[in-house]
Design a protein around this motif. Structure first.
Motif, PDB file in Angstrom:
ATOM      1  N   GLU A 135       1.046  -1.062  -0.234  1.00 24.07           N
ATOM      2  CA  GLU A 135      -0.112   0.067   0.370  1.00 24.07           C
ATOM      3  C   GLU A 135       0.752   1.757   0.014  1.00 24.07           C
ATOM      4  O   GLU A 135      -0.120   2.541  -0.125  1.00 24.07           O
ATOM      5  N   GLY A 136       2.101   1.436  -0.468  1.00 19.23           N
ATOM      6  CA  GLY A 136       2.849   1.988   0.115  1.00 19.23           C
ATOM      7  C   GLY A 136       3.341   2.610   0.980  1.00 19.23           C
ATOM      8  O   GLY A 136       4.126   4.140   1.042  1.00 19.23           O
ATOM      9  N   ASP A 137       3.087   2.149   1.880  1.00 10.56           N
ATOM     10  CA  ASP A 137       3.123   2.289   3.326  1.00 10.56           C
ATOM     11  C   ASP A 137       5.052   1.868   3.889  1.00 10.56           C
ATOM     12  O   ASP A 137       5.406   0.963   3.906  1.00 10.56           O
ATOM     13  N   VAL A 138       5.079   3.255   4.738  1.00 10.42           N
ATOM     14  CA  VAL A 138       6.780   2.445   4.632  1.00 10.42           C
ATOM     15  C   VAL A 138       6.975   1.538   6.515  1.00 10.42           C
ATOM     16  O   VAL A 138       6.033   1.662   7.174  1.00 10.42           O
ATOM     17  N   ARG A 139       7.521   0.647   5.878  1.00  5.60           N
ATOM     18  CA  ARG A 139       7.853  -0.491   6.164  1.00  5.60           C
ATOM     19  C   ARG A 139       9.104  -0.839   7.355  1.00  5.60           C
ATOM     20  O   ARG A 139       9.516  -1.662   8.045  1.00  5.60           O
ATOM     21  N   GLY A 140      10.166  -0.169   6.388  1.00  5.47           N
ATOM     22  CA  GLY A 140      11.258  -0.649   7.424  1.00  5.47           C
ATOM     23  C   GLY A 140      12.399   0.491   6.436  1.00  5.47           C
ATOM     24  O   GLY A 140      12.561   1.457   5.676  1.00  5.47           O
ATOM     25  N   ILE A 141      14.112  -0.045   6.721  1.00  4.44           N
ATOM     26  CA  ILE A 141      14.828   0.398   5.937  1.00  4.44           C
ATOM     27  C   ILE A 141      16.069  -0.162   5.668  1.00  4.44           C
ATOM     28  O   ILE A 141      15.879  -1.435   6.467  1.00  4.44           O
ATOM     29  N   GLU A 142      16.375  -0.750   4.481  1.00  3.50           N
ATOM     30  CA  GLU A 142      17.862  -1.327   4.663  1.00  3.50           C
ATOM     31  C   GLU A 142      18.823  -0.414   4.343  1.00  3.50           C
ATOM     32  O   GLU A 142      18.990   0.230   3.646  1.00  3.50           O
ATOM     33  N   ALA A 143      20.301  -0.483   4.756  1.00  7.12           N
ATOM     34  CA  ALA A 143      21.951   0.434   4.280  1.00  7.12           C
ATOM     35  C   ALA A 143      22.618  -0.838   4.564  1.00  7.12           C
ATOM     36  O   ALA A 143      22.410  -1.350   5.354  1.00  7.12           O
ATOM     37  N   ARG A 144      23.644  -0.943   3.616  1.00  8.57           N
ATOM     38  CA  ARG A 144      24.976  -1.078   3.933  1.00  8.57           C
ATOM     39  C   ARG A 144      26.135  -0.401   4.771  1.00  8.57           C
ATOM     40  O   ARG A 144      25.987   1.147   4.486  1.00  8.57           O
TER      41      ARG A 144
END
Length: 263
Positions: A249-258
């Motif tokens: 639905e386009g809602d932010v659920r998390g982040i990923e980064a290196r």
């Protein structure tokens, strides 16, 4: 009642749960009937507990997470289906013989998914709550009691491919907006992330670099505008390639980064 529930029993219990406001009433009815295994008195007791709002997983003693059966003991945070994409993504980032850390592991659900998906990897977890540590251990997780990364083996420093966590990230002022029965059974400790919800998230950002190998991935569940709020912190700590994870639905659920800087 026989050992195999009849269609009438299922229909009646489904209707009762639906009238009480449970959205997945038929699925819950099936689980409660299976747990009672034909014992009518036990079923009445289980249903009564559920009608108070007690988490279903505490009543049945288990939950399915990413297709893996997870034992859940009363008092332990119940893994949500919304966290499954984060767990799957973490498993994709974990090499076959790599190393991973699951923070605030609760029942050990994410750690179990990682270990099941990558049986040759070393997966460890931490949690500050002794009930969660016992539950995760019962699920076969190598778990350490303590705050975030502090209790983990020093031998992990500079060797970890994935740090993942569903840490508390609900803004303190928003806690009253959670489902009405949440804190009748669960502790605010599992949810309260401080004024804007990023207090513990920021701690994880700061504490993870010594453990992550160069290029190792950090994956965290969060919501709202918290990804934007953390951008400067991530950049300043040497994280690169930030990806904001959103649901269907386009809602932010998390982040990923290196982590791009040397450990």
């Amino acid at each position: 009642m026989g050992d195999v529930p009849t269609s009438t029993e299922l229909t009646d219990l489904t209707g009762r749960l639906a009238r009480a406001g449970f959205i997945a009433a038929e699925d819950e009815a099936n689980e409660l009937l299976a747990r009672a295994a034909g014992d009518g008195d036990l079923l009445d007791s289980l249903v009564a507990r559920r009608l108070t709002g007690e988490p279903l997983a505490w009543i049945t003693g288990k939950v399915s997470f990413c297709g893996v059966e997870i034992r859940v003991q009363p008092g332990v945070y119940v893994p949500r289906w919304q966290s499954e994409p984060l767990a799957r993504r973490a498993a994709e980032r974990l090499p076959a013989t790599g190393a991973a850390i699951d923070l605030c592991t609760g029942s050990g659900a994410i750690a179990r998914v990682l270990a099941t998906t990558r049986p040759g990897a070393r997966v460890v977890a931490s949690d500050i709550d002794e009930r969660a540590v016992a539950c995760a251990a019962a699920n076969g997780v190598e778990v350490y009691r303590g705050n975030l990364l502090s209790p983990l083996p020093r031998s992990f420093k500079g060797r970890v491919d994935v740090v993942v966590g569903v840490v508390p990230y609900v803004p303190t002022p928003d806690l009253p907006l959670l489902q009405r029965d949440t804190f009748a059974f669960e502790s605010p400790l599992a949810y309260d992330g401080g004024l804007d919800g990023t207090d513990i998230l920021r701690r994880v950002l700061r504490e993870s670099p010594p453990f992550l190998r160069r290029g190792g991935a950090l994956l965290l569940e969060l919501g709202g505008d918290q990804a934007d709020a953390l951008r400067d912190d991530l950049a300043g700590l040497g994280y690169v390639d930030l990806t904001v994870l959103v649901d269907d639905e386009g809602d932010v659920r998390g982040i990923e980064a290196r982590h791009g800087a040397a450990a």
